[in-house]
Design a protein around this motif. Structure first.
Motif, PDB file in Angstrom:
ATOM      1  N   PHE A  48       0.937  -1.300   0.110  1.00  0.00           N
ATOM      2  CA  PHE A  48      -0.155  -0.232  -0.073  1.00  0.00           C
ATOM      3  C   PHE A  48       0.890   1.297  -0.046  1.00  0.00           C
ATOM      4  N   GLY A  49       2.213   1.210   0.469  1.00  0.00           N
ATOM      5  CA  GLY A  49       3.051   2.112   0.347  1.00  0.00           C
ATOM      6  C   GLY A  49       3.312   2.953  -0.956  1.00  0.00           C
ATOM      7  N   PHE A  50       3.072   2.100  -2.040  1.00  0.00           N
ATOM      8  CA  PHE A  50       3.026   2.449  -3.292  1.00  0.00           C
ATOM      9  C   PHE A  50       1.885   3.373  -3.869  1.00  0.00           C
ATOM     10  N   ALA A  51       0.702   3.255  -3.201  1.00  0.00           N
ATOM     11  CA  ALA A  51      -0.292   4.068  -3.462  1.00  0.00           C
ATOM     12  C   ALA A  51      -0.209   5.384  -2.951  1.00  0.00           C
ATOM     13  N   ILE A  56       1.113  11.080  -3.195  1.00  0.00           N
ATOM     14  CA  ILE A  56       2.023  12.372  -2.987  1.00  0.00           C
ATOM     15  C   ILE A  56       2.359  13.064  -4.180  1.00  0.00           C
ATOM     16  N   VAL A  57       2.827  12.253  -4.944  1.00  0.00           N
ATOM     17  CA  VAL A  57       3.007  12.850  -6.458  1.00  0.00           C
ATOM     18  C   VAL A  57       1.750  13.410  -7.067  1.00  0.00           C
ATOM     19  N   VAL A  58       0.791  12.852  -7.087  1.00  0.00           N
ATOM     20  CA  VAL A  58      -0.170  13.387  -7.855  1.00  0.00           C
ATOM     21  C   VAL A  58      -0.819  14.750  -6.951  1.00  0.00           C
ATOM     22  N   SER A 180       6.895   0.178  -1.514  1.00  0.00           N
ATOM     23  CA  SER A 180       6.449   1.507  -1.991  1.00  0.00           C
ATOM     24  C   SER A 180       7.134   1.963  -3.353  1.00  0.00           C
ATOM     25  N   PHE A 181       8.404   1.539  -3.672  1.00  0.00           N
ATOM     26  CA  PHE A 181       8.800   1.677  -4.784  1.00  0.00           C
ATOM     27  C   PHE A 181       9.004   0.726  -5.876  1.00  0.00           C
ATOM     28  N   ALA A 182       8.913  -0.579  -5.212  1.00  0.00           N
ATOM     29  CA  ALA A 182       8.733  -1.742  -6.097  1.00  0.00           C
ATOM     30  C   ALA A 182       7.498  -2.674  -5.661  1.00  0.00           C
ATOM     31  N   VAL A 241       2.058   9.250   5.805  1.00  0.00           N
ATOM     32  CA  VAL A 241       3.181   8.234   5.911  1.00  0.00           C
ATOM     33  C   VAL A 241       3.293   7.866   7.330  1.00  0.00           C
ATOM     34  N   MET A 242       3.100   8.594   8.375  1.00  0.00           N
ATOM     35  CA  MET A 242       3.083   7.949   9.688  1.00  0.00           C
ATOM     36  C   MET A 242       2.063   7.168  10.189  1.00  0.00           C
TER      37      MET A 242
END
Length: 402
Positions: A48-51, A56-58, A180-182, A241-242
């Motif tokens: 779920f960290g990827f979402a 955040i980017v969006v 989160s990244f992969a 994130v927390m």
């Protein structure tokens, strides 16, 4: 609700920008976000960290675009939409207000549940108390200054609570960063829902409209757009994130989250009854800040004629009705957990439509002025977000129908 000239003169543009930043950030991390984050963390774990990362980017692309377009034009989003295509502003208003209203049911309910956890008050009575407090904040003298300060104080409370929970848990940071990244799996429903719950619907316009109503507009104030938007994004992202890390720490122990109140399980498992009381305080703060944010922004979308002498009186009555109706419906539907997740997804579907309208407006010289040129990188990334969210939204609809 609109600030009077005397008040606007006393507050610097930077001061107003910080108020806008916290209103946007705290609207984004209300009960809906607590429920959505806990639900998907329980289902997906570290993936779920990827979402969260996509969100955040969006968030950065959406907020920088929308704040800038609103402030440079000096017009509310619905007015801009009407100038792009006559009548489109009314459609946009309907989408935003309906989404904001249903989210507000969860916001009021969340605040009521927070009071229930803290003091044993029934959630229904707690919702009444929270609604009354929200109405009072909007109706007092210098209302928006009071609202800004209240939101900022509640933001500090949220951060302090989450710092404590992280301190008493064992967080799997390496797993969180890696996935989160992969990610090993990508859930488009989770992405649409979490983006919709944190930057979709009314939330993406809360900061821009707050700046505008604080008297900050025009090309000369773009620096306050950047400072306010980036501050708000930073605050909201830290809290997101927390909360994700706290939930992941609990899930990795093998604990099963209660589907009726998944966020509460995280705090109870992490710190026992003391943690559960902290959850109540966090839920109360989240419910109140999001109630203020959704009410302010939704009502600002009903404002088409600012020259009417009875403007302030009209908005005051609409605010009371908006909050009172949300509270009444909470009595009928009870626990809003499922509603918050579904409405978050719907708000995610609204986002590409709303952002596309404003990106078109940004290229119209009659709207933005002949001297202004919207940054190409914002236009480019903005359209990427529109296409990505439209694609993710379609994938979500197809998965639901199946």
């Amino acid at each position: 609700m609109k600030e009077k000239n005397s008040q606007t003169k006393k507050r610097s543009p930077l001061n107003v920008a910080m108020g806008a930043a916290f209103m946007m950030a705290m609207a984004a991390v209300g009960p809906g976000f607590l429920t959505q984050t806990a639900t998907f963390t329980g289902q997906m774990g570290a993936n779920f960290g990827f979402a969260i990362l996509v969100c955040i980017v969006v968030d950065i692309v959406v907020q920088l675009n929308i704040w800038r377009i609103i402030i440079v034009s000096g017009k509310h989003a619905q007015v801009l939409a009407n100038e792009v295509v006559p009548g489109l502003g009314y459609v946009l208003s309907a989408l935003i207000v309906i989404g904001g209203f249903f989210f507000n049911i969860g916001n009021i309910g969340g605040a009521g549940l927070g009071l229930n956890v803290l003091f044993g008050i029934s959630p229904e009575n707690g919702a009444l108390i929270a609604a009354a407090c929200a109405i009072i904040l909007f109706l007092v003298r210098n209302a928006m200054l009071v609202v800004d300060r209240t939101v900022q104080i509640l933001a500090v409370i949220k951060v302090c609570i989450l710092i404590y929970i992280l301190a008493v848990t064992t967080v799997p940071y390496q797993s969180a960063i890696t996935h989160s990244f992969a990610p090993t799996t990508i859930n488009f429903y989770s992405i649409v829902t979490i983006v919709g719950g944190t930057v979709g619907g009314y939330i993406s316009f809360s900061g821009g409209h707050r700046l505008l109503e604080g008297g900050v507009s025009g090309v000369n104030n773009i620096k306050y757009v950047n400072e306010g938007a980036l501050t708000g994004i930073g605050v909201a992202s830290v809290i997101r994130v927390m909360l994700f890390l706290a939930g992941l720490a609990v899930v990795m122990t093998g604990a099963k989250l209660d589907p009726s109140n998944p966020a509460a399980t995280i705090f109870k498992v992490a710190a026992g009854n003391f943690g559960y009381k902290f959850f109540g305080l966090l839920l109360l703060a989240a419910g109140m800040t999001s109630t203020l944010g959704s009410t302010f922004t939704s009502i600002s979308f009903l404002d088409y004629n600012k020259s009417k002498e009875d403007h302030e009186s009209w908005r005051s009555w609409v605010i009371v009705l908006f909050i009172a109706a949300s509270t009444a419906i909470f009595y009928v539907i009870g626990s809003p957990a499922k509603v918050l997740v579904v409405v978050g997804a719907l708000n995610g579907l609204i986002l590409p439509i709303a952002l596309a309208i404003l990106l078109i407006a940004a290229t119209r010289k009659k709207i933005m002025g002949t001297m202004y040129h919207h940054p190409r990188w914002l236009l480019f990334t903005g359209w990427i977000v529109v296409l990505f969210m439209a694609y993710a939204g379609i994938k979500t609809l197809l998965s639901i129908s199946l």
